[in-house]
Motif scaffolding. Structure first.
Motif, PDB file in Angstrom:
ATOM      1  N   UNK A   1       0.839  -1.193  -0.014  1.00 54.02           N
ATOM      2  CA  UNK A   1      -0.065   0.120  -0.002  1.00 54.02           C
ATOM      3  C   UNK A   1       0.907   1.269  -0.100  1.00 54.02           C
ATOM      4  N   UNK A   2       1.847   1.243   1.006  1.00 50.45           N
ATOM      5  CA  UNK A   2       2.602   2.484   0.887  1.00 50.45           C
ATOM      6  C   UNK A   2       3.530   2.573  -0.491  1.00 50.45           C
ATOM      7  N   UNK A   3       3.680   1.600  -1.056  1.00 50.59           N
ATOM      8  CA  UNK A   3       4.784   1.598  -2.129  1.00 50.59           C
ATOM      9  C   UNK A   3       3.891   2.070  -3.292  1.00 50.59           C
TER      10      UNK A   3
ATOM     11  N   UNK B   1       4.280   5.545  -5.231  1.00 49.58           N
ATOM     12  CA  UNK B   1       4.733   5.731  -6.755  1.00 49.58           C
ATOM     13  C   UNK B   1       3.601   6.554  -7.410  1.00 49.58           C
ATOM     14  N   UNK B   2       2.129   6.641  -6.743  1.00 51.90           N
ATOM     15  CA  UNK B   2       1.516   7.549  -7.208  1.00 51.90           C
ATOM     16  C   UNK B   2       1.739   8.983  -6.991  1.00 51.90           C
ATOM     17  N   UNK B   3       2.417   9.222  -5.904  1.00 51.82           N
ATOM     18  CA  UNK B   3       2.670  10.535  -5.522  1.00 51.82           C
ATOM     19  C   UNK B   3       4.076  10.915  -6.331  1.00 51.82           C
TER      20      UNK B   3
ATOM     21  N   UNK C   1       3.959  14.087  -8.911  1.00 52.41           N
ATOM     22  CA  UNK C   1       4.967  15.016  -8.910  1.00 52.41           C
ATOM     23  C   UNK C   1       5.707  15.405 -10.185  1.00 52.41           C
ATOM     24  N   UNK C   2       5.787  14.121 -11.011  1.00 54.96           N
ATOM     25  CA  UNK C   2       6.458  14.154 -12.323  1.00 54.96           C
ATOM     26  C   UNK C   2       5.478  14.783 -13.321  1.00 54.96           C
ATOM     27  N   UNK C   3       4.118  14.533 -13.264  1.00 59.13           N
ATOM     28  CA  UNK C   3       3.254  15.141 -13.931  1.00 59.13           C
ATOM     29  C   UNK C   3       3.072  16.683 -13.652  1.00 59.13           C
ATOM     30  N   UNK C   4       3.299  17.103 -12.418  1.00 57.16           N
ATOM     31  CA  UNK C   4       3.323  18.458 -11.946  1.00 57.16           C
ATOM     32  C   UNK C   4       4.435  19.214 -12.663  1.00 57.16           C
TER      33      UNK C   4
END
Length: 315
Positions: free
Chosen positions: A218-220, A224-226, A230-233
């Motif tokens: 879950x944390x992984x 990854x989503x975070x 951040x990459x998209x931002x």
């Protein structure tokens, strides 16, 4: 003859004095009867009695497991170790129990005159009381409730022996021996209980392992989503910055073109014509670019070309 009489009188006097003096050790006492009736309870130290008239009362006591007669009464705390006896529990299990009884004589008069055989009375009372208490308990309660049994047994014995001048201080169950078949069944039950606890601990460990693994996944996933967020931002911010810089560059180019062609000419026409020429060059590239289709409103395109002509009219 006179000498012999004198010697005899002296000897008799010495014997009389010796019989009159009774020395009592510390923590002991004697009951003295005068002409068969209670006279006194002797205290530790030197006591004087009348020979042949006063005599010490015989008292039954226990010495090394045997009943013996004695004139001395021990006032110290005593312990009786009774033989093993058979008792039956509430669930009809027969077992053997050995009890230790700690008591003290607090009233010698009652201990001598209220009961004939004090040790035997205490032993029989302890046995019957113990049978009654064990008969109210099941096997498991008997094996795990020694303190409760000791407390109940001491309370009953202390109350019953109070009229005998006895103070029961405590009672201890020394041995509790169930039958061999019960011991074998208990051992199997204990082994099964250990296996059960081991299985429970193993399942709990697997459960905790799966929980920790799922928490890690879950944390992984969240990380990854975070990171993707951040990459998209950052990519969007980069594209926005690139567009801003491009717009700033185009604005600067328009400004320079305006300075170069003068205020009388519209710089937008110049830029439009330049883009159009670049597009035509791209269309003309390649081997397959044999036919070129122009837009339907070709007059607008020609107007743009006319604007180019106007731009270079002065030249």
């Amino acid at each position: 003859m006179t000498t012999y009489i004198f010697i005899a009188i002296v000897v008799l006097a010495i014997v009389f004095i010796k019989m009159s003096l009774v020395i009592i050790p510390q923590s002991e006492t004697k009951i003295v009867e005068r002409l068969g009736k209670y006279y006194a309870t002797l205290k530790p130290g030197i006591n004087i009695i009348i020979p042949f008239i006063d005599r010490a009362k015989t008292f039954i006591t226990m010495n090394r497991g045997r009943y013996v007669y004695s004139t001395s009464i021990d006032l110290r705390e005593q312990v009786y170790d009774f033989d093993r006896q058979n008792v039956i529990t509430k669930d009809n299990i027969q077992m053997q129990i050995n009890a230790l009884l700690y008591f003290q004589i607090v009233d010698p008069f009652k201990a001598v005159y209220e009961i004939n055989n004090l040790p035997n009375a205490i032993e029989k009372l302890t046995q019957t009381t113990l049978r009654n208490i064990i008969g109210e308990l099941e096997l498991d309660q008997t094996l795990t409730s020694r303190d409760t049994i000791n407390t109940k047994l001491r309370a009953v014995l202390d109350d019953a022996t109070n009229k005998w001048g006895i103070k029961v201080n405590r009672v201890e169950l020394q041995d509790i021996i169930p039958p061999e078949s019960v011991l074998s069944a208990m051992e199997k039950q204990m082994q099964a209980e250990r296996n059960k606890r081991a299985a429970i601990l193993t399942s709990e460990g697997d459960k905790q392992s799966e929980i920790l693994q799922s928490e890690g996944e879950k944390m992984a996933t969240i990380n990854r989503a975070e990171a993707q967020k951040q990459q998209e931002i950052l990519r969007a911010e980069g594209e926005a910055q690139a567009r801003i810089r491009k717009a700033e560059a185009e604005a600067k180019a328009i400004e320079l073109i305006t300075e170069a062609v003068g205020k009388s000419t519209n710089p937008a026409n110049y830029l439009l014509a330049q883009k159009y020429i670049q597009m035509m060059e791209e269309l003309a590239k390649g081997d397959k670019a044999k036919t070129v289709y122009l837009p339907y409103e070709a007059t607008n395109v020609m107007g743009s070309i006319g604007g180019i002509k106007e731009l270079f009219k002065g030249e």
